[in-house]
Design a protein around this motif. Structure first.
Motif, PDB file in Angstrom:
ATOM      1  N   GLY A  87       0.809  -1.209   0.000  1.00 16.50           N
ATOM      2  CA  GLY A  87       0.000   0.000   0.000  1.00 16.50           C
ATOM      3  C   GLY A  87       0.839   1.254   0.000  1.00 16.50           C
ATOM      4  O   GLY A  87       2.070   1.200   0.035  1.00 16.50           O
ATOM      5  N   PRO A  88       0.215   2.429   0.013  1.00 18.47           N
ATOM      6  CA  PRO A  88       0.947   3.687  -0.140  1.00 18.47           C
ATOM      7  C   PRO A  88       1.489   4.281   1.156  1.00 18.47           C
ATOM      8  O   PRO A  88       2.267   5.221   1.107  1.00 18.47           O
ATOM      9  N   HIS A  89       1.069   3.754   2.302  1.00 17.91           N
ATOM     10  CA  HIS A  89       1.450   4.398   3.558  1.00 17.91           C
ATOM     11  C   HIS A  89       2.843   3.971   4.024  1.00 17.91           C
ATOM     12  O   HIS A  89       3.425   2.996   3.535  1.00 17.91           O
ATOM     13  N   ILE A  90       3.364   4.705   4.989  1.00 22.95           N
ATOM     14  CA  ILE A  90       4.702   4.485   5.537  1.00 22.95           C
ATOM     15  C   ILE A  90       4.554   3.871   6.922  1.00 22.95           C
ATOM     16  O   ILE A  90       3.815   4.391   7.758  1.00 22.95           O
ATOM     17  N   SER A  91       5.271   2.790   7.165  1.00 22.73           N
ATOM     18  CA  SER A  91       5.155   2.110   8.453  1.00 22.73           C
ATOM     19  C   SER A  91       6.524   1.901   9.083  1.00 22.73           C
ATOM     20  O   SER A  91       7.467   1.474   8.409  1.00 22.73           O
ATOM     21  N   LEU A  92       6.616   2.206  10.380  1.00 23.78           N
ATOM     22  CA  LEU A  92       7.809   1.940  11.181  1.00 23.78           C
ATOM     23  C   LEU A  92       7.371   1.098  12.372  1.00 23.78           C
ATOM     24  O   LEU A  92       6.494   1.506  13.136  1.00 23.78           O
TER      25      LEU A  92
END
Length: 374
Positions: A87-92
């Protein structure tokens, strides 16, 4: 202790999980993603310190891209551009301290504050969840270190309230001035033949391993909000006059914040270091690894980016000599694979040997020698 960091759609990474150890060494070619790992941790710390990780009233929790620790630009600058199934989101995602926390930020191309999804479900007290990352004892020293200067800033808030040396090491001299009589409590970090266990004497002893014969003094300048650092060389009757940092090699001023950060660390501290070997002779680079290994053995957690085979070999020797257990180390080699970065993780054995030696992993010396002998 932090045990792992997972990056999804962050800068050069589509999706990557990294094991973190008491001493984690990051290496690889330029623009392969090493600094992004440090920046991800610093971004979370920065967002926590600013209060952005917690929603308050109408204020949405988010990741603050530009502040004291890192300046990453906008959403377009930090999102992996070839995102696909993730998907397009950023995850940490950070695991450690008996917790696992996922921060997923909504992508906005021109925003420098990226709103977090599900922030209300994250405990307000992030420091309690991940004290290694959000508690006291955090240091982040970037590669663009403060240059030698005639004087340095004097900030009580930075060195006493926060215990922070500055991301460029700009508060190091004032920290050393204010805490020079503090005792270095870790037996792993103390050099036995130093004049005393004080921070100043131990700093001098370690600096002499990096640059033999150097002595230093940190003092306030009366009537100003600045402090002064000076160096001498030799001892007794042969001691030199005092020199300003501007009249001494750049390496001493560059390395001083690293020495002070390690010596002032306590169990549970987190120290992020970019290229600590810069401007150091190979012997000093090896001793830099010994210093960081000693800090890790004393209970701090070190995440270090390096281009130096001397640092790598110094870590291997520290393991072989029993200064740091092999299982307390993690080595990650970063390389590009088309659009994304990938990681190979050789394992250091108890005898200092490595489980594998991937192509491009500190092999330039052998490649050059082969050509010379051909």
């Amino acid at each position: 202790m932090l045990e792992s960091l997972t990056l999804t759609n962050f800068k050069a990474f589509a999706h990557q999980r990294l094991r973190l150890a008491p001493f984690t060494l990051l290496t690889g070619l330029n623009s392969s993603g090493k600094s992004s790992v440090l920046q991800a941790l610093a971004l979370l710390r920065q967002s926590y310190e600013s209060g952005d990780l917690t929603p308050v009233g109408d204020f949405e929790a988010g990741l603050l891209l530009n502040a004291e620790l890192v300046q990453l630009g906008t959403g377009q600058d930090v999102r992996y551009e070839f995102y696909d199934e993730h998907g397009p989101h950023i995850s940490l995602v950070v695991e450690g301290d008996n917790a696992s926390v996922d921060w997923t930020a909504i992508y906005e191309q021109e925003a420098d504050h990226l709103e977090l999804l599900g922030a209300d479900d994250i405990s307000i007290d992030s420091a309690a969840l991940l004290p290694t990352l959000f508690g006291s004892g955090f240091q982040y020293l970037k590669a663009d270190r403060v240059s030698p200067q005639v004087s340095y800033p004097r900030s009580h808030h930075a060195v006493s309230s926060r215990g922070f040396l500055g991301s460029q090491g700009e508060h190091t001299v004032n920290y050393l001035r204010a805490h020079q009589d503090d005792e270095v409590t870790s037996e792993h970090l103390r050099i036995a033949d130093a004049a005393s266990a004080s921070l100043l004497d131990q700093t001098q002893a370690w600096m002499q391993k990096l640059c033999p014969g150097v002595n230093l003094e940190a003092a306030g300048i009366d009537g100003t909000d600045t402090v002064r650092l000076s160096y001498t060389f030799g001892s007794g009757a042969s001691r030199s006059n005092r020199y300003r940092p501007t009249n001494v090699g750049f390496g001493l001023t560059y390395v001083l914040p690293i020495v002070v950060a390690c010596l002032s660390s306590k169990p549970g501290s987190l120290i992020l270091l970019e290229n600590p070997e810069a401007h150091l002779h190979p012997q000093g680079q090896t001793w830099m690894a010994y210093l960081a290994a000693a800090a890790a053995a004393g209970g701090a957690q070190i995440v270090m980016e390096t281009h130096s085979d001397h640092v790598l070999n110094g870590l291997r020797l520290a393991v072989k000599k029993g200064d740091l257990p092999a299982e307390a180390t993690a080595v990650h080699y970063f390389r590009r694979n088309r659009h994304t970065s990938e990681v190979v993780s050789p394992v250091i054995a108890a005898d200092g040997t490595l489980s594998e030696w991937p192509a491009g992993f500190f092999d330039e010396w052998e490649n050059t020698l082969d050509q010379l002998l051909d």
